[in-house]
Design a protein around this motif. Structure first.
Motif, short mmCIF file in Angstrom:
data_model
loop_
_atom_site.label_atom_id
_atom_site.label_comp_id
_atom_site.label_asym_id
_atom_site.label_seq_id
_atom_site.Cartn_x
_atom_site.Cartn_y
_atom_site.Cartn_z
N GLY A 144 15.20 -29.69 140.04
CA GLY A 144 15.81 -30.45 141.14
C GLY A 144 15.70 -31.95 140.91
O GLY A 144 16.66 -32.70 141.17
N TYR A 145 14.54 -32.37 140.42
CA TYR A 145 14.38 -33.80 140.12
C TYR A 145 15.30 -34.22 138.98
O TYR A 145 15.94 -35.28 139.05
N PHE B 131 3.03 -45.61 146.94
CA PHE B 131 3.36 -45.65 145.51
C PHE B 131 4.76 -45.12 145.20
O PHE B 131 5.21 -45.22 144.07
N ASN B 132 5.41 -44.55 146.23
CA ASN B 132 6.77 -44.03 146.02
C ASN B 132 7.73 -44.65 147.04
O ASN B 132 8.73 -44.05 147.42
N TRP C 150 13.19 -40.62 149.89
CA TRP C 150 12.62 -39.30 150.19
C TRP C 150 13.68 -38.40 150.83
O TRP C 150 13.41 -37.68 151.79
N ASN C 151 14.88 -38.42 150.29
CA ASN C 151 16.01 -37.75 150.94
C ASN C 151 16.52 -36.60 150.08
O ASN C 151 17.08 -36.83 149.00
N PHE D 224 14.40 -38.77 145.18
CA PHE D 224 13.01 -38.32 145.21
C PHE D 224 12.03 -39.36 144.69
O PHE D 224 10.83 -39.27 144.95
N GLY D 225 12.52 -40.33 143.93
CA GLY D 225 11.61 -41.28 143.31
C GLY D 225 10.76 -40.57 142.28
O GLY D 225 11.25 -39.82 141.43
N ASN D 226 9.45 -40.78 142.34
CA ASN D 226 8.52 -40.07 141.46
C ASN D 226 8.41 -38.63 141.94
O ASN D 226 7.98 -38.38 143.08
#
Length: 340
Positions: free
Chosen positions: A161-162, A219-220, A225-226, A232-234
């Motif tokens: 997914g990432y 840190f993210n 965060w969506n 997702f960022g990290n």
């Protein structure tokens, strides 16, 4: 039929009200991000927690088609037709979305396009995540300590997914969102099998989740965060933060359930047991309220709009349960217990 777990329904009520809040709009970007950390992941986690691994592939697919795909297409098309009629009736034909654009959103880009805000990407994402999770459970059936293997495989899907978030294209019907959804479903399943949410030591030590969520957020913080837009960022921080925040909501819901007064508890649980209707109709009511209370003429706070939507959704859910339960895969004997 599985017995409902009250604190899960309460957690779903919290998640769906937060969804309404985001749709109406928040005053601060930071609030939007914080709510996104958990408000969609928690529904996948609860779905994994309640997943019936003994149903078999055929029955699972049939059930998920009735409860997710049919309402997705039925209400997506119905609400688009209703809005076309409304905009013609009020003399705003320029607001009507062309049929081709509606079809493109409904059958392909539902995470990117949503004509009239009535096409729900989450339903198809949960459908594909459920099918993938069922396949994983079927393959791992009979293996000793299979829950660890299942969790590891689901983690792998989260990584996929990432990776999809970095691709130059999107998969149709939010299939790419479903990969991260599989990870969250696996997490929910693991929580149930290991009885983690029933462990008093986990509950007593749950405050440690607060700094965990805070640190992952700090840190993210460059990402949104969506899940819908695959931001997702990290990935490790996203997974840890979303699971930790969701566990906080579940544990808080469990504790609250034990002390809530009867009528208040019943009202909140009603919302949690009818999240499908809130998902389908909340944007419809939001837009209706904005047509009635033109922001240029009426200065109504977002909190008032949220309260009005929730109040409108309660009788709407009752009516839908009574007459339209079949559209979300519920037989008459179960019509009062609509799941999402």
């Amino acid at each position: 039929m599985q017995k409902r777990i009250d604190y899960l329904d309460l957690a779903k009520a919290i998640g769906i009200i937060c969804m309404v809040w985001l749709h109406v709009g928040t005053s601060y970007a930071i609030t939007d991000i914080i709510v996104h950390i958990f408000h969609m992941p928690i529904f996948f986690i609860i779905s994994g927690y309640c997943f019936n691994t003994s149903a078999g592939m055929k029955k699972t697919i049939s059930r998920k088609i009735r409860s997710l795909l049919i309402p997705y297409f039925f209400y997506g098309i119905l609400l688009c037709i209703i809005w076309t009629v409304i905009y013609n009736a009020i003399g705003e034909p320029e607001a009507i979305v062309p049929v081709g654009d509606v079809a493109e959103a409904l059958f392909n880009k539902n995470a990117e396009l949503s004509p009239y805000e009535c096409i729900q990407w989450f339903l198809t994402a949960l459908f594909f995540a459920s099918i993938l999770f069922c396949i994983i459970c079927t393959v791992c059936k009979g293996i000793n300590n299979s829950e660890w293997i299942i969790m590891l495989i689901c983690l792998g899907f989260g990584v996929i997914g990432y990776l999809m978030s970095n691709a130059s294209f999107r998969l149709p019907l939010s299939i790419d969102c479903a990969f991260m959804g599989v990870f969250f479903m696996g997490t929910g399943y693991f929580l149930r099998i290991k009885n983690i949410l029933e462990n008093k030591y986990v509950i007593y030590s749950s405050p440690i989740l607060i700094p965990v969520v805070y640190l992952t957020f700090i840190f993210n913080k460059e990402c949104l965060w969506n899940m819908r837009i695959l931001d997702f960022g990290n990935p490790a921080l996203y997974m840890i933060g979303s699971v930790s925040f969701s566990m906080m909501i579940l544990i808080i819901s469990k504790l609250i359930c034990e002390v809530l007064p009867g009528r208040v508890k019943s009202g909140i649980l009603f919302i949690g047991r009818n999240t499908i209707w809130f998902l389908i109709f909340n944007q419809f009511y939001r837009q209706i309220l904005l047509l009635i209370f033109d922001p240029d003429e009426f200065k109504i706070s977002n909190i008032v709009i949220i309260i009005l939507i929730v109040l409108l959704m309660i009788p709407t859910s009752m009516i839908c349960n009574r007459f339209l339960g079949w559209t979300v895969g519920k037989r008459k004997r179960n019509v009062g217990v609509v799941e999402l």
